[in-house]
Design a protein around this motif. Structure first.
Motif, PDB file in Angstrom:
ATOM      1  N   GLU A 132       0.819  -1.226   0.000  1.00 55.69           N
ATOM      2  CA  GLU A 132       0.000   0.000   0.000  1.00 55.69           C
ATOM      3  C   GLU A 132       0.845   1.264   0.000  1.00 55.69           C
ATOM      4  OE1 GLU A 132      -2.628  -3.204   1.631  1.00 55.69           O
ATOM      5  OE2 GLU A 132      -0.551  -2.593   1.980  1.00 55.69           O
ATOM      6  N   LEU A 133       2.078   1.155   0.480  1.00 55.00           N
ATOM      7  CA  LEU A 133       2.920   2.344   0.563  1.00 55.00           C
ATOM      8  C   LEU A 133       3.314   2.866  -0.813  1.00 55.00           C
ATOM      9  CD1 LEU A 133       5.278   1.595   3.597  1.00 55.00           C
ATOM     10  CD2 LEU A 133       3.316   3.127   3.497  1.00 55.00           C
ATOM     11  N   GLU A 134       3.312   2.001  -1.820  1.00 57.99           N
ATOM     12  CA  GLU A 134       3.667   2.467  -3.162  1.00 57.99           C
ATOM     13  C   GLU A 134       2.685   3.531  -3.639  1.00 57.99           C
ATOM     14  OE1 GLU A 134       4.200  -0.622  -6.003  1.00 57.99           O
ATOM     15  OE2 GLU A 134       5.505  -1.828  -4.703  1.00 57.99           O
ATOM     16  N   GLY A 135       1.394   3.259  -3.473  1.00 58.47           N
ATOM     17  CA  GLY A 135       0.390   4.225  -3.905  1.00 58.47           C
ATOM     18  C   GLY A 135       0.412   5.500  -3.077  1.00 58.47           C
ATOM     19  N   VAL A 136       0.612   5.354  -1.763  1.00 56.95           N
ATOM     20  CA  VAL A 136       0.638   6.524  -0.891  1.00 56.95           C
ATOM     21  C   VAL A 136       1.846   7.400  -1.204  1.00 56.95           C
ATOM     22  CG1 VAL A 136       0.755   7.323   1.497  1.00 56.95           C
ATOM     23  CG2 VAL A 136      -0.636   5.329   0.930  1.00 56.95           C
ATOM     24  N   SER A 137       3.004   6.764  -1.416  1.00 55.56           N
ATOM     25  CA  SER A 137       4.212   7.537  -1.705  1.00 55.56           C
ATOM     26  C   SER A 137       4.146   8.196  -3.082  1.00 55.56           C
ATOM     27  CB  SER A 137       5.445   6.643  -1.602  1.00 55.56           C
ATOM     28  OG  SER A 137       5.393   5.584  -2.542  1.00 55.56           O
ATOM     29  N   ALA A 138       3.421   7.583  -4.011  1.00 54.72           N
ATOM     30  CA  ALA A 138       3.241   8.218  -5.319  1.00 54.72           C
ATOM     31  C   ALA A 138       2.341   9.446  -5.203  1.00 54.72           C
ATOM     32  CB  ALA A 138       2.647   7.216  -6.312  1.00 54.72           C
ATOM     33  N   MET A 139       1.344   9.356  -4.325  1.00 52.15           N
ATOM     34  CA  MET A 139       0.410  10.466  -4.114  1.00 52.15           C
ATOM     35  C   MET A 139       1.048  11.582  -3.293  1.00 52.15           C
ATOM     36  SD  MET A 139      -3.419  10.241  -2.468  1.00 52.15           S
ATOM     37  CE  MET A 139      -2.838   9.165  -1.156  1.00 52.15           C
ATOM     38  N   LEU A 140       1.849  11.194  -2.303  1.00 47.44           N
ATOM     39  CA  LEU A 140       2.522  12.150  -1.419  1.00 47.44           C
ATOM     40  C   LEU A 140       4.008  11.819  -1.408  1.00 47.44           C
ATOM     41  CD1 LEU A 140      -0.003  11.990   1.580  1.00 47.44           C
ATOM     42  CD2 LEU A 140       0.173  13.831  -0.110  1.00 47.44           C
ATOM     43  N   PRO A 141       4.755  12.258  -2.417  1.00 48.53           N
ATOM     44  CA  PRO A 141       6.179  11.902  -2.493  1.00 48.53           C
ATOM     45  C   PRO A 141       6.971  12.485  -1.327  1.00 48.53           C
ATOM     46  CG  PRO A 141       5.372  12.789  -4.578  1.00 48.53           C
ATOM     47  CD  PRO A 141       4.323  13.074  -3.553  1.00 48.53           C
ATOM     48  N   HIS A 142       7.663  11.610  -0.626  1.00 50.71           N
ATOM     49  CA  HIS A 142       8.436  12.022   0.551  1.00 50.71           C
ATOM     50  C   HIS A 142       9.739  12.671   0.088  1.00 50.71           C
ATOM     51  CE1 HIS A 142      10.210  12.038   4.467  1.00 50.71           C
ATOM     52  NE2 HIS A 142       9.308  11.243   4.996  1.00 50.71           N
ATOM     53  N   LEU A 274      -8.012  12.002   1.524  1.00 50.51           N
ATOM     54  CA  LEU A 274      -7.291  11.506   0.357  1.00 50.51           C
ATOM     55  C   LEU A 274      -7.581  10.014   0.200  1.00 50.51           C
ATOM     56  CD1 LEU A 274      -3.840  13.289   0.868  1.00 50.51           C
ATOM     57  CD2 LEU A 274      -5.830  14.089  -0.419  1.00 50.51           C
ATOM     58  N   ASN A 275      -7.168   9.472  -0.932  1.00 57.47           N
ATOM     59  CA  ASN A 275      -7.418   8.055  -1.205  1.00 57.47           C
ATOM     60  C   ASN A 275      -6.357   7.207  -0.522  1.00 57.47           C
ATOM     61  OD1 ASN A 275      -8.569   5.759  -2.301  1.00 57.47           O
ATOM     62  ND2 ASN A 275      -7.393   5.918  -4.209  1.00 57.47           N
ATOM     63  N   VAL A 276      -6.412   7.193   0.808  1.00 51.69           N
ATOM     64  CA  VAL A 276      -5.419   6.491   1.619  1.00 51.69           C
ATOM     65  C   VAL A 276      -5.984   5.141   2.052  1.00 51.69           C
ATOM     66  CG1 VAL A 276      -4.140   6.532   3.795  1.00 51.69           C
ATOM     67  CG2 VAL A 276      -4.360   8.619   2.438  1.00 51.69           C
ATOM     68  N   PRO A 277      -5.271   4.044   1.817  1.00 55.52           N
ATOM     69  CA  PRO A 277      -5.749   2.732   2.289  1.00 55.52           C
ATOM     70  C   PRO A 277      -5.929   2.731   3.807  1.00 55.52           C
ATOM     71  CG  PRO A 277      -3.869   2.478   0.800  1.00 55.52           C
ATOM     72  CD  PRO A 277      -3.981   3.936   1.112  1.00 55.52           C
ATOM     73  N   PHE A 278      -6.975   2.102   4.282  1.00 55.97           N
ATOM     74  CA  PHE A 278      -7.287   2.019   5.711  1.00 55.97           C
ATOM     75  C   PHE A 278      -7.490   3.407   6.326  1.00 55.97           C
ATOM     76  CE2 PHE A 278      -4.103  -1.365   4.757  1.00 55.97           C
ATOM     77  CZ  PHE A 278      -4.937  -2.478   4.810  1.00 55.97           C
ATOM     78  N   GLY A 279      -8.005   4.341   5.538  1.00 58.35           N
ATOM     79  CA  GLY A 279      -8.083   5.724   5.995  1.00 58.35           C
ATOM     80  C   GLY A 279      -8.866   5.906   7.280  1.00 58.35           C
ATOM     81  N   ARG A 280     -10.064   5.331   7.358  1.00 61.26           N
ATOM     82  CA  ARG A 280     -10.878   5.497   8.563  1.00 61.26           C
ATOM     83  C   ARG A 280     -10.188   4.885   9.772  1.00 61.26           C
ATOM     84  NH1 ARG A 280     -15.996   7.726  10.536  1.00 61.26           N
ATOM     85  NH2 ARG A 280     -16.185   6.769  12.578  1.00 61.26           N
ATOM     86  N   GLU A 281      -9.631   3.692   9.598  1.00 62.65           N
ATOM     87  CA  GLU A 281      -8.936   3.044  10.720  1.00 62.65           C
ATOM     88  C   GLU A 281      -7.758   3.883  11.191  1.00 62.65           C
ATOM     89  OE1 GLU A 281     -10.952  -0.313   8.464  1.00 62.65           O
ATOM     90  OE2 GLU A 281      -9.834   1.508   7.945  1.00 62.65           O
ATOM     91  N   ILE A 282      -6.995   4.414  10.252  1.00 70.32           N
ATOM     92  CA  ILE A 282      -5.829   5.213  10.613  1.00 70.32           C
ATOM     93  C   ILE A 282      -6.237   6.454  11.386  1.00 70.32           C
ATOM     94  CG2 ILE A 282      -3.994   6.675   9.657  1.00 70.32           C
ATOM     95  CD1 ILE A 282      -3.724   4.545   7.413  1.00 70.32           C
ATOM     96  N   ALA A 283      -7.285   7.137  10.948  1.00 70.67           N
ATOM     97  CA  ALA A 283      -7.751   8.333  11.654  1.00 70.67           C
ATOM     98  C   ALA A 283      -8.141   7.992  13.087  1.00 70.67           C
ATOM     99  CB  ALA A 283      -8.925   8.963  10.909  1.00 70.67           C
ATOM    100  N   GLU A 284      -8.842   6.874  13.270  1.00 71.40           N
ATOM    101  CA  GLU A 284      -9.215   6.457  14.625  1.00 71.40           C
ATOM    102  C   GLU A 284      -7.985   6.114  15.450  1.00 71.40           C
ATOM    103  OE1 GLU A 284     -12.205   3.414  14.678  1.00 71.40           O
ATOM    104  OE2 GLU A 284     -13.525   4.481  13.283  1.00 71.40           O
ATOM    105  N   TYR A 285      -7.056   5.363  14.846  1.00 69.90           N
ATOM    106  CA  TYR A 285      -5.821   5.032  15.567  1.00 69.90           C
ATOM    107  C   TYR A 285      -5.169   6.299  16.117  1.00 69.90           C
ATOM    108  CZ  TYR A 285      -5.587   0.314  13.379  1.00 69.90           C
ATOM    109  OH  TYR A 285      -5.819  -0.972  12.970  1.00 69.90           O
ATOM    110  N   ILE A 286      -4.979   7.266  15.245  1.00 65.89           N
ATOM    111  CA  ILE A 286      -4.226   8.472  15.623  1.00 65.89           C
ATOM    112  C   ILE A 286      -4.920   9.216  16.761  1.00 65.89           C
ATOM    113  CG2 ILE A 286      -3.434  10.741  14.832  1.00 65.89           C
ATOM    114  CD1 ILE A 286      -3.147   9.489  12.011  1.00 65.89           C
ATOM    115  N   LEU A 287      -6.182   9.495  16.600  1.00 71.31           N
ATOM    116  CA  LEU A 287      -6.891  10.302  17.593  1.00 71.31           C
ATOM    117  C   LEU A 287      -7.037   9.566  18.919  1.00 71.31           C
ATOM    118  CD1 LEU A 287      -9.650  11.794  15.278  1.00 71.31           C
ATOM    119  CD2 LEU A 287      -7.707  13.031  16.262  1.00 71.31           C
ATOM    120  N   PHE A 288      -7.361   8.285  18.878  1.00 71.11           N
ATOM    121  CA  PHE A 288      -7.606   7.555  20.117  1.00 71.11           C
ATOM    122  C   PHE A 288      -6.305   7.261  20.863  1.00 71.11           C
ATOM    123  CE2 PHE A 288     -11.643   5.738  17.965  1.00 71.11           C
ATOM    124  CZ  PHE A 288     -12.325   6.908  18.279  1.00 71.11           C
ATOM    125  N   GLU A 289      -5.257   6.924  20.133  1.00 76.84           N
ATOM    126  CA  GLU A 289      -3.960   6.712  20.784  1.00 76.84           C
ATOM    127  C   GLU A 289      -3.504   8.000  21.467  1.00 76.84           C
ATOM    128  OE1 GLU A 289      -1.196   3.827  20.398  1.00 76.84           O
ATOM    129  OE2 GLU A 289      -3.195   3.198  20.968  1.00 76.84           O
TER     130      GLU A 289
END
Length: 408
Positions: A132-142, A274-289
């Motif tokens: 999944e990181l390939e698509g994310v890094s293409a969308m948001l080049p580090h 953005l079209n981020v894989p697991f987007g909803r889960e990631i948002a919950e992870y970040i805020l709740f952690e």
């Protein structure tokens, strides 16, 4: 020669980890050996050939030489002196994808078991970057990605017990000050146990049902956590003051609070919009952690991560519209939270545009203190009234989690 996980793991687990765990019992928090110097020397004699063997298996012989040089200098200065592992730090190169790596050094296991200090630690990891990181890094080049997603295979007590999930250059005890982060190795396969044991039960207790972040498979959690890690590091390297080129000023406590919160908030917005894989889960992870787990540490009033969570909650409940406070307790709207934190991001970036470092630190402190009140004595801050009222510390002291049987 192709390696399997079993070969290096069995050797490290059998020949190195038990000795490191015994050796660290003889150390003070600054790394000095405080007693039984003959025994400490005996442990080091046993470690040297075993460490060399592991590094040769992993095709990292230069790391064996660096370890031996650091041990030789420490012995020359006396084991009752502070150990410095500059040779090891300078020599270390993070692994390429699908390669193993091993490190042994006096290092701080961030959020590991108490007491916190530069104890001798070791760990073996396998770098695994999800597809999944390939698509994310293409969308948001580090601009200069130094973040490595890794599966922790085995390690010493400070790594395998407790919630240490990352290894940075500055974690190693060294004489030379680290001016920039050349790598950041994350043990993302530790995350699921932490989240499901400590964080998500609090989510259910405080915010009720309707969340999705507890439902992913073990492997999918690793992949989602790796995407979050990429987003987090991507935003660290962007903005008015990128972290890697402003490391020393951003190690300031108040500046650091704003840096972490800004990056978290930017990652939440990206995950949701953005079209981020697991987007909803990631948002919950970040805020709740950030808001529920980090402030529940037993040393919360001196813990940096706890401070970031308290700050975020206070900012949101004072300035945002994402919380409802009915009689039965809090309710959180993730969609409204995304809108609220966009304003927080803008306010933090406005402070970051201050060019003078000292003035930057002054303004950062002034802004943080609006939401994070001063503590007493050595406390970095006090628990804000609203957090104590609506969240509290009713969860009990966190358990010391054991990661010796990781499922992935």
């Amino acid at each position: 020669m192709l390696l399997t996980t079993i070969e290096p793991a069995q050797y490290v687990r059998t020949h190195i980890v038990p000795i490191v765990n015994e050796f660290r019992k003889l150390q003070q928090t600054d790394g000095r050996v405080q007693a039984n110097f003959e025994k400490a020397d005996e442990w080091l004699d046993k470690l040297l050939p075993s460490v060399r063997h592991v590094y040769e298996i992993l095709l990292m012989p230069e790391m064996a030489e660096a370890f031996e040089a650091d041990i030789a200098e420490w012995r020359q200065n006396g084991l009752d002196s502070v150990p410095y592992f500059d040779h090891t730090l300078k020599c270390f190169i993070p692994p390429v994808p699908q390669a193993f790596s091993f490190i042994i050094a006096p290092l701080v296991a961030t959020n590991g078991p108490a007491p916190k200090g530069h104890f001798l630690e070791c760990f073996l990891v396998l770098r695994e970057e999800p597809m999944e990181l390939e698509g994310v890094s293409a969308m948001l080049p580090h601009p200069k990605n130094g973040c490595q997603s890794c599966r922790l295979i085995t390690g010493s007590k400070g790594i395998m017990m407790g919630n240490c999930i990352v290894f940075f250059p500055e974690n190693i005890k060294a004489k030379e000050k680290v001016e920039s982060q050349s790598f950041a190795m994350f043990f993302f396969n530790k995350f699921q146990l932490i989240y499901l044991t400590e964080t998500f039960p609090r989510v259910m207790q405080l915010f009720g049902t309707g969340w999705v972040s507890d439902a992913l498979s073990t492997e999918s959690v690793y992949r989602a956590r790796s995407v979050w890690g990429y987003l987090h590091d991507y935003y660290h390297h962007n903005g008015p003051r990128p972290f890697d080129t402003n490391l020393q000023v951003k190690l300031n406590f108040f500046v650091g609070i704003l840096e972490e919160i800004k990056v978290d908030c930017q990652s939440v917005v990206a995950a949701c919009e953005l079209n981020v894989p697991f987007g909803r889960e990631i948002a919950e992870y970040i805020l709740f952690e950030r808001m529920l787990r980090y402030p529940n540490q037993p040393d919360a009033k001196t813990n940096f991560d706890a401070g970031t969570g308290l700050f975020l909650f206070e900012w949101l409940i004072q300035n945002g519209s994402c919380f409802e406070i009915p009689e039965q307790g809090l309710r959180l709207s993730l969609e409204q939270c995304v809108e609220d934190i966009k304003r927080l991001i803008s306010e933090v970036e406005e402070i970051e545009r201050i060019e003078d470092d000292e003035q930057f630190k002054v303004e950062a402190k002034r802004y943080v203190r609006r939401y994070l009140p001063e503590g007493i004595g050595k406390e970095k801050f006090a628990i804000p009234d609203r957090y104590a009222r609506y969240i509290g510390h009713a969860f009990g002291e966190p358990k010391l989690l054991d990661f010796s049987q990781l499922p992935y």
